[in-house]
Design an enzyme around this catalytic site. Structure first.
Site, PDB file in Angstrom:
ATOM      1  N   ARG A  12      -1.878  -1.561   6.326  1.00 47.65           N
ATOM      2  CA  ARG A  12      -3.320  -1.498   6.125  1.00 47.65           C
ATOM      3  C   ARG A  12      -3.858  -2.888   5.806  1.00 47.65           C
ATOM      4  O   ARG A  12      -3.198  -3.689   5.145  1.00 47.65           O
ATOM      5  CB  ARG A  12      -3.667  -0.553   4.965  1.00 47.65           C
ATOM      6  CG  ARG A  12      -3.542   0.923   5.310  1.00 47.65           C
ATOM      7  CD  ARG A  12      -3.988   1.806   4.167  1.00 47.65           C
ATOM      8  NE  ARG A  12      -3.120   1.726   3.024  1.00 47.65           N
ATOM      9  CZ  ARG A  12      -3.342   0.990   1.950  1.00 47.65           C
ATOM     10  NH1 ARG A  12      -4.470   0.280   1.847  1.00 47.65           N
ATOM     11  NH2 ARG A  12      -2.496   0.962   0.949  1.00 47.65           N
TER      12      ARG A  12
ATOM     13  N   TYR B  47      -2.172   0.354  13.697  1.00 44.12           N
ATOM     14  CA  TYR B  47      -1.338   0.829  12.578  1.00 44.12           C
ATOM     15  C   TYR B  47      -1.953   2.092  11.945  1.00 44.12           C
ATOM     16  O   TYR B  47      -3.164   2.133  11.670  1.00 44.12           O
ATOM     17  CB  TYR B  47      -1.168  -0.276  11.506  1.00 44.12           C
ATOM     18  CG  TYR B  47      -0.543   0.288  10.258  1.00 44.12           C
ATOM     19  CD1 TYR B  47       0.806   0.625  10.246  1.00 44.12           C
ATOM     20  CD2 TYR B  47      -1.306   0.571   9.134  1.00 44.12           C
ATOM     21  CE1 TYR B  47       1.379   1.210   9.126  1.00 44.12           C
ATOM     22  CE2 TYR B  47      -0.746   1.159   8.006  1.00 44.12           C
ATOM     23  CZ  TYR B  47       0.604   1.477   8.011  1.00 44.12           C
ATOM     24  OH  TYR B  47       1.160   2.076   6.915  1.00 44.12           O
TER      25      TYR B  47
ATOM     26  N   GLY C  84      -2.381   3.677   9.023  1.00 40.69           N
ATOM     27  CA  GLY C  84      -3.346   3.711   7.915  1.00 40.69           C
ATOM     28  C   GLY C  84      -4.710   3.164   8.293  1.00 40.69           C
ATOM     29  O   GLY C  84      -5.710   3.465   7.648  1.00 40.69           O
TER      30      GLY C  84
ATOM     31  N   LYS D 283      -6.739   7.957   5.474  1.00 42.43           N
ATOM     32  CA  LYS D 283      -7.345   7.141   4.421  1.00 42.43           C
ATOM     33  C   LYS D 283      -8.866   7.073   4.603  1.00 42.43           C
ATOM     34  O   LYS D 283      -9.617   7.062   3.631  1.00 42.43           O
ATOM     35  CB  LYS D 283      -6.752   5.725   4.453  1.00 42.43           C
ATOM     36  CG  LYS D 283      -5.240   5.709   4.270  1.00 42.43           C
ATOM     37  CD  LYS D 283      -4.843   6.366   2.979  1.00 42.43           C
ATOM     38  CE  LYS D 283      -3.347   6.359   2.761  1.00 42.43           C
ATOM     39  NZ  LYS D 283      -2.973   7.058   1.532  1.00 42.43           N
TER      40      LYS D 283
ATOM     41  N   HIS E  37      -5.971  10.467  -4.137  1.00 46.34           N
ATOM     42  CA  HIS E  37      -4.742   9.946  -3.520  1.00 46.34           C
ATOM     43  C   HIS E  37      -3.561  10.518  -4.307  1.00 46.34           C
ATOM     44  O   HIS E  37      -2.937   9.824  -5.110  1.00 46.34           O
ATOM     45  CB  HIS E  37      -4.777   8.410  -3.608  1.00 46.34           C
ATOM     46  CG  HIS E  37      -3.730   7.718  -2.810  1.00 46.34           C
ATOM     47  ND1 HIS E  37      -3.318   6.431  -3.085  1.00 46.34           N
ATOM     48  CD2 HIS E  37      -3.004   8.103  -1.743  1.00 46.34           C
ATOM     49  CE1 HIS E  37      -2.400   6.059  -2.213  1.00 46.34           C
ATOM     50  NE2 HIS E  37      -2.180   7.058  -1.386  1.00 46.34           N
TER      51      HIS E  37
ATOM     52  N   SER F 150       0.344   3.434  -3.161  1.00 40.65           N
ATOM     53  CA  SER F 150       1.108   3.507  -1.920  1.00 40.65           C
ATOM     54  C   SER F 150       2.538   3.021  -2.129  1.00 40.65           C
ATOM     55  O   SER F 150       2.761   2.030  -2.825  1.00 40.65           O
ATOM     56  CB  SER F 150       0.439   2.627  -0.863  1.00 40.65           C
ATOM     57  OG  SER F 150      -0.924   2.962  -0.769  1.00 40.65           O
TER      58      SER F 150
ATOM     59  N   CYS G 284       5.027   4.184  -3.802  1.00 37.24           N
ATOM     60  CA  CYS G 284       5.598   4.271  -5.156  1.00 37.24           C
ATOM     61  C   CYS G 284       6.326   5.595  -5.357  1.00 37.24           C
ATOM     62  O   CYS G 284       6.538   6.022  -6.503  1.00 37.24           O
ATOM     63  CB  CYS G 284       4.518   4.126  -6.213  1.00 37.24           C
ATOM     64  SG  CYS G 284       3.966   2.428  -6.402  1.00 37.24           S
ATOM     65  N   GLY G 285       6.645   6.292  -4.272  1.00 34.29           N
ATOM     66  CA  GLY G 285       7.501   7.469  -4.402  1.00 34.29           C
ATOM     67  C   GLY G 285       6.768   8.798  -4.462  1.00 34.29           C
ATOM     68  O   GLY G 285       7.328   9.772  -4.954  1.00 34.29           O
ATOM     69  N   LYS G 286       5.528   8.877  -3.917  1.00 32.86           N
ATOM     70  CA  LYS G 286       4.833  10.181  -3.923  1.00 32.86           C
ATOM     71  C   LYS G 286       5.610  11.187  -3.081  1.00 32.86           C
ATOM     72  O   LYS G 286       5.802  12.330  -3.482  1.00 32.86           O
ATOM     73  CB  LYS G 286       3.405  10.045  -3.391  1.00 32.86           C
ATOM     74  CG  LYS G 286       2.427   9.511  -4.419  1.00 32.86           C
ATOM     75  CD  LYS G 286       0.979   9.863  -4.103  1.00 32.86           C
ATOM     76  CE  LYS G 286       0.503   9.266  -2.801  1.00 32.86           C
ATOM     77  NZ  LYS G 286       0.517   7.790  -2.816  1.00 32.86           N
ATOM     78  N   THR G 287       6.056  10.744  -1.894  1.00 31.55           N
ATOM     79  CA  THR G 287       6.759  11.681  -1.002  1.00 31.55           C
ATOM     80  C   THR G 287       8.060  12.133  -1.658  1.00 31.55           C
ATOM     81  O   THR G 287       8.405  13.327  -1.629  1.00 31.55           O
ATOM     82  CB  THR G 287       7.009  11.023   0.369  1.00 31.55           C
ATOM     83  OG1 THR G 287       5.753  10.546   0.865  1.00 31.55           O
ATOM     84  CG2 THR G 287       7.599  12.002   1.360  1.00 31.55           C
ATOM     85  N   ASN G 288       8.786  11.210  -2.282  1.00 26.53           N
ATOM     86  CA  ASN G 288      10.045  11.591  -2.951  1.00 26.53           C
ATOM     87  C   ASN G 288       9.794  12.591  -4.073  1.00 26.53           C
ATOM     88  O   ASN G 288      10.524  13.572  -4.222  1.00 26.53           O
ATOM     89  CB  ASN G 288      10.742  10.353  -3.540  1.00 26.53           C
ATOM     90  CG  ASN G 288      11.322   9.458  -2.465  1.00 26.53           C
ATOM     91  OD1 ASN G 288      11.469   9.873  -1.316  1.00 26.53           O
ATOM     92  ND2 ASN G 288      11.637   8.235  -2.825  1.00 26.53           N
TER      93      ASN G 288
ATOM     94  N   ASP H 224       0.378  13.159  -0.197  1.00 26.94           N
ATOM     95  CA  ASP H 224      -0.439  11.937  -0.230  1.00 26.94           C
ATOM     96  C   ASP H 224      -1.880  12.157  -0.688  1.00 26.94           C
ATOM     97  O   ASP H 224      -2.446  11.292  -1.329  1.00 26.94           O
ATOM     98  CB  ASP H 224      -0.442  11.293   1.162  1.00 26.94           C
ATOM     99  CG  ASP H 224      -0.948   9.853   1.152  1.00 26.94           C
ATOM    100  OD1 ASP H 224      -0.584   9.110   0.226  1.00 26.94           O
ATOM    101  OD2 ASP H 224      -1.712   9.477   2.063  1.00 26.94           O
TER     102      ASP H 224
ATOM    103  N   ARG I  59       7.550   3.561   9.230  1.00 22.03           N
ATOM    104  CA  ARG I  59       7.051   4.878   8.827  1.00 22.03           C
ATOM    105  C   ARG I  59       7.623   6.008   9.667  1.00 22.03           C
ATOM    106  O   ARG I  59       8.059   5.802  10.798  1.00 22.03           O
ATOM    107  CB  ARG I  59       5.520   4.899   9.020  1.00 22.03           C
ATOM    108  CG  ARG I  59       4.768   3.921   8.133  1.00 22.03           C
ATOM    109  CD  ARG I  59       4.577   4.487   6.771  1.00 22.03           C
ATOM    110  NE  ARG I  59       3.927   3.589   5.844  1.00 22.03           N
ATOM    111  CZ  ARG I  59       3.126   4.001   4.857  1.00 22.03           C
ATOM    112  NH1 ARG I  59       2.859   5.271   4.710  1.00 22.03           N
ATOM    113  NH2 ARG I  59       2.617   3.127   4.018  1.00 22.03           N
TER     114      ARG I  59
ATOM    115  N   GLY J 154      15.819  12.830  -8.088  1.00 25.29           N
ATOM    116  CA  GLY J 154      15.979  14.196  -8.606  1.00 25.29           C
ATOM    117  C   GLY J 154      15.913  14.263 -10.126  1.00 25.29           C
ATOM    118  O   GLY J 154      15.454  15.259 -10.704  1.00 25.29           O
TER     119      GLY J 154
ATOM    120  N   ASN K 236      13.959  12.921 -12.012  1.00 25.86           N
ATOM    121  CA  ASN K 236      12.568  13.012 -12.490  1.00 25.86           C
ATOM    122  C   ASN K 236      12.209  14.448 -12.883  1.00 25.86           C
ATOM    123  O   ASN K 236      11.194  14.686 -13.538  1.00 25.86           O
ATOM    124  CB  ASN K 236      11.596  12.469 -11.439  1.00 25.86           C
ATOM    125  CG  ASN K 236      11.795  10.973 -11.232  1.00 25.86           C
ATOM    126  OD1 ASN K 236      12.310  10.289 -12.124  1.00 25.86           O
ATOM    127  ND2 ASN K 236      11.422  10.466 -10.080  1.00 25.86           N
TER     128      ASN K 236
END
Ligand code: OXD
Ligand code: MN
Length: 601
Positions: free
Chosen positions: A86, A216, A218, A225, A245, A267, A269-273, A294, A385, A510, A512
């Site tokens: 982005r 791209y 984003g 976004k 977000h 972005s 920082c592990g949201k998907t994980n 997201d 990605r 995990g 977390n």
């Protein structure tokens, strides 16, 4: 340039899903008159259409087939090397006055910007196909759902939007034929993929987005976004809901008690994980399910906050994704996936740094060059990605399509902080929670161009995505709290704190679950905590750390508050609020004073 975007000629029955709404037809006509495409392709989103577009993309080298035995129906896309993230410096909010865009956005005067963009778009699609994509954000029967149309000359955008949104008939049905219906107008052209002619412009008052010069995700999947966050946040403030977000996850105890939480992390920082977390063995019987990874759109119902995921796919970061860090993501991206800027290894498999197993002896890197482990460059771009349907996720929450959304018990803020910020703590109340969100900060990542690893304030992880004045956005958060009779509790987490040896103190992923369990305990009213100047903190024995290989010193460091570090932190909060030039609501300035005072008690 890698994407010459030549015209394609569809066979009968494909590319003719023309909508019945005259306002849409008129707008498409205007854009076509300006851009002069070779032909117009009306996307319907059918399987047959998708197969045709994939075949065309393979012919044009927009996609490369990856090993179909290992990754069925999956493809690699290489973007132009100058176009991999982005571009916040070229992203504009074009409101009638600069004040409406506020101190955190690049502002550009709407009339002048339209004129500039029109001149860039003039004849831009000559010799190309102009695709018209109707799409819906949110479950079809949700009061929060929004219709958008994206015009684009990029076939990669069409293929990606089919994954990321509900494309075609559902959107047309929702829109109907009324000329006054609300829908978003999005125009995208690759132009010549030149960074000097790359602008991502939002016109919130017109519900319009124009993006030129980039390919791209984003910058060009305008649903994400641009609509779901920047225009979305503006509409949300006006209409009394929230566009955030945030990931949304469900967590269910062995006894069947279920909570939903949302979490705002910047972005990469592990949201998907976190959204796809698998509890460690010790948490037998606990289940975590994903609603979204997201973006959350939230509304008040019966005094509670309810969230839907407006998206239909995941656009996640590849590097670091592995069976160790995120097994559900690995399963999700094992088929029907588009990989962007990954490396290709010799058996036609995709590869990225941080994938399981040894590094390959040879690969073609994301730019298309030979790569070996001794190469200086990374094989996959750090912001490479995957684009994959939410349906691929084995842990998808059963209520993901529920129009009213899922009830939210907790809101979690978090960033990437090497020091100062403890593993987890809880706000005293809603206004204090808004303060935690408003002052959160994170070390920057590769998701946006610019320096990586610099601490920047990123309120609610929305700094690049809030489509209006950030002061009004803070006020909107405070006002929403007043409408909630059962507001979610608010927490802050930091998985990234480092010890004096420079190593991460917490193993994350995990594990977390241990923090999530404390959060759930607090929501149920039985988790222990001690009052501290920054909020409610767990004592080491309040966290379930059984079977975890961590020594007491690490836990104490993780949960500790260093008064000297916090004096600096409070100074940084004050400096940040000052830098916003007087837009911060009094209630938040008060919170800042109260925080400083609590350290003096
Ligand atoms: C994303 C981002 O791609 O936040 O989700 O940059
Ligand atoms: Mn994001």
């Amino acid at each position: 340039m890698r994407n010459p975007a030549p015209a394609i000629v569809p066979p009968n029955g494909i590319g003719d899903a023309k909508p019945g709404n005259q306002a849409v037809l008129d707008w498409v006509h205007d854009v076509a008159t300006l851009t002069e495409p070779e032909n117009i392709f009306w996307c319907g989103g059918s399987d047959r259409e998708n197969e045709f577009l994939i075949a065309e993309s393979l012919k044009q080298n927009v996609l490369i087939k990856v090993n179909p035995k290992k990754f069925p129906r999956s493809y690699l896309h290489r973007s132009d090397p100058n176009d991999v993230a982005r571009v916040e410096q070229f992203t504009f909010v074009c409101t009638p006055t600069k004040e409406e865009a506020g101190p955190t956005n690049n502002w550009s005067e709407p009339r002048e910007t339209y004129t500039k963009l029109r001149s860039l778009l003039k004849e831009a699609m000559r010799g190309r196909t102009m695709f018209v994509i109707p799409y819906l954000m949110g479950p079809p029967d949700s009061p929060l759902a929004k219709v958008g149309f994206e015009i684009t000359d990029s076939i990669y955008v069409v293929l990606s939007m089919r994954i990321m949104t509900r494309m075609g008939e559902t959107a047309l049905k929702r829109l109907g034929s009324q000329s006054k219906a609300e829908w978003n107008r999005g125009v995208h052209s690759l132009l010549d993929v030149n960074p000097n002619r790359r602008f991502i412009c939002h016109f919130p008052q017109d519900n319009t987005i124009i993006s030129v010069g980039s390919g791209y995700g984003g910058n060009v999947l305008l649903s994400k976004k641009c609509l779901a966050l920047r225009i979305g946040s503006y509409l949300a403030c006006k209409q009394g809901w929230m566009a955030e977000h945030m990931l949304i996850l469900g967590v269910e105890s062995p006894e069947g008690r279920k909570h939903y939480v949302v979490a705002a992390f910047p972005s990469a920082c592990g949201k998907t994980n976190f959204a796809m977390l698998i509890p460690p063995k010790h948490f037998k019987g606990w289940k975590v399910t994903t609603v979204g990874d997201d973006i959350a759109w939230m509304q008040v119902r019966n005094g509670r906050l309810y969230a839907v995921n407006p998206e239909n796919g995941y656009f996640g970061v590849l590097p670091g994704t592995s069976y160790k860090s995120n097994p559900n993501a690995m399963k999700s991206i094992a088929h029907d996936t588009i990989y962007t800027n990954a490396a290709l290894i010799d058996d036609g498999e995709v590869w990225w740094e941080g994938k399981d197993g040894a590094r390959p002896p040879h690969a073609i890197d994301w730019r298309g060059n030979d790569w070996t482990p001794s190469s200086k460059e990374k094989a996959a771009h750090p912001n490479s990605r995957f684009t994959t349907p939410i349906r691929n996720n084995p842990a998808l929450d059963p209520d993901v399509e529920k129009g009213e959304g899922v009830p939210i018990s907790a809101i979690i803020f978090g960033g990437r902080r090497s020091d100062t910020v403890p593993l987890v703590y809880q706000a005293f109340d809603w206004a204090h929670g808004v303060y935690l969100g408003a002052t959160m900060a994170s070390e920057t990542t590769a998701a946006a161009t610019g320096a990586v690893g610099r601490v920047r304030r990123d309120p609610m992880a929305m700094l690049p995505f809030c489509g209006y004045n950030i002061g009004d956005y803070f006020q909107h958060w405070l006002d929403m709290g007043k409408r909630l009779t059962r507001p979610p509790l608010i927490f802050n987490v930091n998985w990234f704190r480092k010890g004096t040896d420079g190593k991460f103190l917490w193993s994350g992923f995990g594990e977390n679950m241990r923090v999530l369990k404390w959060i759930v305990d607090r929501c149920e009213g039985h988790g222990g905590a001690v009052q501290s100047p920054i909020g409610w903190l767990p004592s080491p024995h309040d966290l379930d750390l059984a079977d975890l290989d961590i020594d007491h010193k690490c836990v104490a460091e993780l949960l500790g508050i260093d008064h000297e570090e916090w004096q600096k932190e409070i100074g940084a909060h004050e400096k940040f609020f000052k830098s916003l030039g007087g837009v911060v609501p009094e209630e938040l300035l008060d919170q800042s004073k109260q925080l400083a005072a609590r350290f003096k008690e």
